[in-house]
Structure formats: C-alpha cells, structure tokens
Design a protein around this motif. Structure first.
Motif, PDB file in Angstrom:
ATOM      1  N   LEU A   1     -10.964 -78.076   2.255  1.00  0.00           N
ATOM      2  CA  LEU A   1     -10.723 -78.039   1.192  1.00  0.00           C
ATOM      3  C   LEU A   1     -12.139 -78.099   0.489  1.00  0.00           C
ATOM      4  N   LEU A   2     -13.447 -78.299   0.728  1.00  0.00           N
ATOM      5  CA  LEU A   2     -14.174 -76.999   0.059  1.00  0.00           C
ATOM      6  C   LEU A   2     -14.926 -76.170   0.485  1.00  0.00           C
ATOM      7  N   SER A   3     -14.879 -76.501   2.029  1.00  0.00           N
ATOM      8  CA  SER A   3     -15.582 -75.065   2.844  1.00  0.00           C
ATOM      9  C   SER A   3     -15.003 -73.950   2.672  1.00  0.00           C
ATOM     10  N   CYS A   4     -13.103 -73.503   2.676  1.00  0.00           N
ATOM     11  CA  CYS A   4     -12.913 -72.521   1.594  1.00  0.00           C
ATOM     12  C   CYS A   4     -13.885 -72.001   0.610  1.00  0.00           C
ATOM     13  N   HIS A   5     -13.835 -73.133  -0.743  1.00  0.00           N
ATOM     14  CA  HIS A   5     -14.436 -72.812  -1.529  1.00  0.00           C
ATOM     15  C   HIS A   5     -16.548 -71.643  -1.313  1.00  0.00           C
ATOM     16  N   LEU A   6     -16.649 -72.846  -0.556  1.00  0.00           N
ATOM     17  CA  LEU A   6     -18.231 -71.993   0.037  1.00  0.00           C
ATOM     18  C   LEU A   6     -18.145 -70.737   0.736  1.00  0.00           C
ATOM     19  N   ALA A   7     -16.937 -70.082   1.335  1.00  0.00           N
ATOM     20  CA  ALA A   7     -17.011 -69.688   1.956  1.00  0.00           C
ATOM     21  C   ALA A   7     -16.721 -68.940   0.742  1.00  0.00           C
ATOM     22  N   GLU A   8     -15.781 -68.609   0.044  1.00  0.00           N
ATOM     23  CA  GLU A   8     -15.258 -67.428  -1.274  1.00  0.00           C
ATOM     24  C   GLU A   8     -16.462 -66.992  -1.475  1.00  0.00           C
ATOM     25  N   LEU A   9     -17.953 -68.034  -1.905  1.00  0.00           N
ATOM     26  CA  LEU A   9     -18.508 -67.859  -2.824  1.00  0.00           C
ATOM     27  C   LEU A   9     -18.834 -66.957  -2.841  1.00  0.00           C
ATOM     28  N   LEU A  10     -20.154 -67.348  -1.202  1.00  0.00           N
ATOM     29  CA  LEU A  10     -21.143 -66.627  -0.711  1.00  0.00           C
ATOM     30  C   LEU A  10     -20.899 -65.067   0.193  1.00  0.00           C
ATOM     31  N   GLY A  11     -19.943 -65.179   1.146  1.00  0.00           N
ATOM     32  CA  GLY A  11     -19.010 -63.740   0.648  1.00  0.00           C
ATOM     33  C   GLY A  11     -19.100 -62.586  -0.379  1.00  0.00           C
ATOM     34  N   ALA A  12     -18.436 -63.033  -1.054  1.00  0.00           N
ATOM     35  CA  ALA A  12     -18.612 -61.803  -2.090  1.00  0.00           C
ATOM     36  C   ALA A  12     -19.743 -62.237  -2.504  1.00  0.00           C
ATOM     37  N   PHE A  13     -20.947 -62.959  -2.943  1.00  0.00           N
ATOM     38  CA  PHE A  13     -22.260 -62.741  -3.288  1.00  0.00           C
ATOM     39  C   PHE A  13     -23.237 -62.349  -2.070  1.00  0.00           C
ATOM     40  N   HIS A  14     -22.969 -62.327  -0.844  1.00  0.00           N
ATOM     41  CA  HIS A  14     -23.631 -61.192   0.055  1.00  0.00           C
ATOM     42  C   HIS A  14     -22.862 -61.113   1.003  1.00  0.00           C
ATOM     43  N   GLU A  15     -21.883 -60.541   2.204  1.00  0.00           N
ATOM     44  CA  GLU A  15     -21.441 -60.829   2.688  1.00  0.00           C
ATOM     45  C   GLU A  15     -22.717 -61.291   4.748  1.00  0.00           C
ATOM     46  N   LYS A  16     -23.712 -60.622   4.197  1.00  0.00           N
ATOM     47  CA  LYS A  16     -24.607 -61.878   5.161  1.00  0.00           C
ATOM     48  C   LYS A  16     -25.047 -62.979   5.576  1.00  0.00           C
ATOM     49  N   SER A  17     -24.481 -63.712   4.095  1.00  0.00           N
ATOM     50  CA  SER A  17     -24.751 -64.301   3.868  1.00  0.00           C
ATOM     51  C   SER A  17     -24.250 -65.601   5.111  1.00  0.00           C
ATOM     52  N   THR A  18     -24.846 -66.428   5.589  1.00  0.00           N
ATOM     53  CA  THR A  18     -24.313 -67.608   6.687  1.00  0.00           C
ATOM     54  C   THR A  18     -24.018 -68.293   5.879  1.00  0.00           C
ATOM     55  N   LEU A  19     -22.909 -69.391   6.107  1.00  0.00           N
ATOM     56  CA  LEU A  19     -22.684 -70.954   6.312  1.00  0.00           C
ATOM     57  C   LEU A  19     -21.749 -71.218   7.695  1.00  0.00           C
TER      58      LEU A  19
ATOM     59  N   ASP B   1     -10.048 -64.372   1.427  1.00  0.00           N
ATOM     60  CA  ASP B   1     -10.628 -63.245   1.833  1.00  0.00           C
ATOM     61  C   ASP B   1     -11.869 -61.919   2.083  1.00  0.00           C
ATOM     62  N   GLN B   2     -12.798 -62.349   1.463  1.00  0.00           N
ATOM     63  CA  GLN B   2     -14.259 -61.660   2.189  1.00  0.00           C
ATOM     64  C   GLN B   2     -14.710 -63.179   2.465  1.00  0.00           C
ATOM     65  N   LEU B   3     -15.181 -62.412   3.739  1.00  0.00           N
ATOM     66  CA  LEU B   3     -16.247 -63.822   4.239  1.00  0.00           C
ATOM     67  C   LEU B   3     -17.339 -63.719   4.864  1.00  0.00           C
ATOM     68  N   PRO B   4     -18.057 -64.938   4.264  1.00  0.00           N
ATOM     69  CA  PRO B   4     -19.605 -64.452   5.145  1.00  0.00           C
ATOM     70  C   PRO B   4     -19.585 -63.956   6.865  1.00  0.00           C
ATOM     71  N   LYS B   5     -20.471 -64.902   7.050  1.00  0.00           N
ATOM     72  CA  LYS B   5     -21.336 -64.888   8.708  1.00  0.00           C
ATOM     73  C   LYS B   5     -20.376 -66.458   8.690  1.00  0.00           C
ATOM     74  N   VAL B   6     -19.666 -67.192   9.209  1.00  0.00           N
ATOM     75  CA  VAL B   6     -18.768 -68.348   9.268  1.00  0.00           C
ATOM     76  C   VAL B   6     -19.235 -69.275  10.599  1.00  0.00           C
ATOM     77  N   SER B   7     -19.897 -70.314  11.020  1.00  0.00           N
ATOM     78  CA  SER B   7     -19.097 -70.552  11.987  1.00  0.00           C
ATOM     79  C   SER B   7     -19.270 -72.175  11.946  1.00  0.00           C
ATOM     80  N   PHE B   8     -18.603 -72.859  13.025  1.00  0.00           N
ATOM     81  CA  PHE B   8     -18.451 -74.221  13.601  1.00  0.00           C
ATOM     82  C   PHE B   8     -19.344 -74.870  14.000  1.00  0.00           C
TER      83      PHE B   8
END
Length: 304
Positions: free
Chosen positions: A99-117, A136-143
């Motif tokens: 629920l919150l992960s998608c918010h964090l990913a949206e922001l990190l990806g928008a600010f810098h696509e090479k950010s890591t979540l 829409d614009q993901l950063p580097k996401v891993s689980f």
C-alpha cells in the motif's frame, strides 16, 4: 484529528497545536533535484506540487482513509529528495501488501530513475507485486524476504529507512535496532505507527530529538536522524550500566499499584534484548538478574 492541505504552494500539516509547513514549493533555490517546483513553458513532466497532489488524490479514491498519513510521508520524503540531484537508497522495513510501497516507488522513480528502493517483509505478497507493477516510472526496486529483526542486508547502506508500522511487530525493539543497523550514520528514519503503541514507545526511547505528526491518537508519523540516536544499549562499554538501570526501572514499575500495560510490554521488549546482549557478552550473572526481572515483570502484568 489532523489535516493536510496546500496553500500558496505550501504543503501544510495542521493538528490541535496549530499549523506546520512540511514543504515550501516557493523556495526554488532549495530544490537541487531534477524536478521543478513550478511549471516551465513546454514542460511535459509533472512539477513537485502536481506529483504530490496526484498521489494524495489517488489515495483518496482508494477509500482506505490513508491519504493523510501517506500524504505526510510523501511530502516529508520529498523534502529529503529535493536536497540532492543524486540517486538515493531507501529501505521500506515491513512492506506488507505494498500500500505504501507504490507511493515510495513513484516518488523515488520520478526524482531519479537510478535511486534504489528495497522493500523487506517476511514473505512476498502478490498484492505487493501487482501494486508495484502499476507504477509508471520505477526506480531500481527489489524485494527482500527474511526474518523481522534480522534482515540479511548490507549494513550502513541506506540513506532513508522507513519502518512501516502497519505491520504489528512482535519484537519492535529488534525491528528498530535492525533498521538502524542497515541505515547510514546520517540517514533519515521515518516510522509510521498505526495502532502499534509498542513500536511508537520504543522509537521514542531511541530518539529524544525527533519530529512527530499525529494522525489520530493511535497513529503517528515520527521522523528522526540516525546521528541523533540517544538510546543505544549496543555499545558494550555502556551496556552493563544501562542494563542495571533497566533492572531498576522494572523494580519501579512493579512497585506501582497501577501502570499502563503498554509501558510494561515495552519494558519487557527491552529486557529481552538486554538478556540477549548479556548472553553475547558472556555476562552470566547479569543475564540471570535480567531473567529474574523479566519473570517479575510478567507476574506483575498478569496480576493487573
């Protein structure tokens, strides 16, 4: 109850104590990020106010009554992201269903696509995967799946750590200790407490210097910096002194006719960690004293 609104390009948090400005989008010179605070001619991407507003409005449509806590987190996270043009590394401790992960990913990806979540939980949830796939614009996401309190991730690695208190952790002290182990020495710590009073109590013990944003009596956003950590029983030189203080604290609690149970449970969590540390140090006498106090506290709790 608190509220969140925008006025004159300023995002404002309001509670019974008054108003606090979370982000001033008129302070153009403070923005070092790749996203502008105001719209230029022929600009195609969203501005910072537009990005934040769209996230809040989307959460309102979801109908989960999470637009205020998530909105505060989004805005406070943005206030960190505008301070650099470089990618950042962020850990969400306890990602749950995303629920919150998608918010964090949206922001990190928008600010810098090479950010890591990195989203960490004890098991991967299909809902998490579905929600992340819709960003829409993901950063580097891993689980990462592992045990709470002992995630096998690189120490001193993350610039920002968010402890998601939508999860009811059974050992909140170990969770916070683990999160701090993974954070850099100058990292920003977010803690969202949602009907998790033990988590709230213990994060307050760790950080006397902190910011708090109350959503309702049982829910808060707490923000601190790892450099301001004031309570640390992992320092071996200080451990015995701190453990003896904890023993005296238990004696004081048990001497009272009535005391809030959440204080007792928080102290129980502290004693468990003290016992583990005493065992690691090989201090058997101290360990036995702590076990005695743990049993005494348990009898006191049951008698209430």
């Amino acid at each position: 109850m608190s509220s969140l609104f925008i006025r004159n390009s300023k995002f404002i948090y309001q509670d019974i104590a008054g108003e606090r400005m979370l982000l001033n989008c008129n302070a153009f010179l403070e923005n070092k990020s790749q996203i502008s605070m105001h719209r230029f001619q022929y600009q195609s991407h969203k501005t910072i106010p537009e990005l934040l507003t769209s996230l809040i409005e989307r959460e309102q449509k979801n109908g989960n009554n999470l637009e205020i806590p998530f909105g505060i987190i989004d805005i406070l996270l943005t206030s960190q992201l505008i301070q650099t043009s470089q990618p950042v590394r962020m850990l969400e401790y306890g990602s749950g269903q995303g629920l919150l992960s998608c918010h964090l990913a949206e922001l990190l990806g928008a600010f810098h696509e090479k950010s890591t979540l990195v989203c960490a939980y004890d098991t991967i949830e299909p809902e998490w995967m579905e929600r992340i796939s819709q960003v829409d614009q993901l950063p580097k996401v891993s689980f990462f799946a592992g045990d709470f309190g002992d995630f096998q991730l690189q120490e001193n690695f993350f610039d920002i750590v968010l402890i998601n208190g939508m999860i009811n952790y059974t050992e909140p002290y170990e969770v916070i200790s683990d999160a701090l182990r993974l954070a850099k020495d100058d990292a920003v710590i977010f803690c969202y407490t949602n009907n998790t009073p033990f988590l709230e109590n213990i994060i307050q013990l760790f950080f006397e210097q902190r910011e708090e944003y109350e959503i309702n009596p049982s829910s808060k956003i707490i923000v601190a910096n790892t450099r301001d950590k004031s309570w640390n029983i992992h320092k071996i030189a200080d451990f015995s002194t701190q453990a003896l203080k904890d023993i005296e604290h238990v004696k004081f609690i048990c001497s009272q006719k009535m005391i809030e149970k959440q204080i007792c449970f928080s102290m129980m969590s502290v004693l468990k960690q003290d016992i583990k540390n005493a065992s690691k140090m090989g201090n058997i006498d101290l360990k036995l004293k702590l076990i005695d106090q743990k049993e005494l506290l348990m009898k006191y709790i049951l008698s209430q």
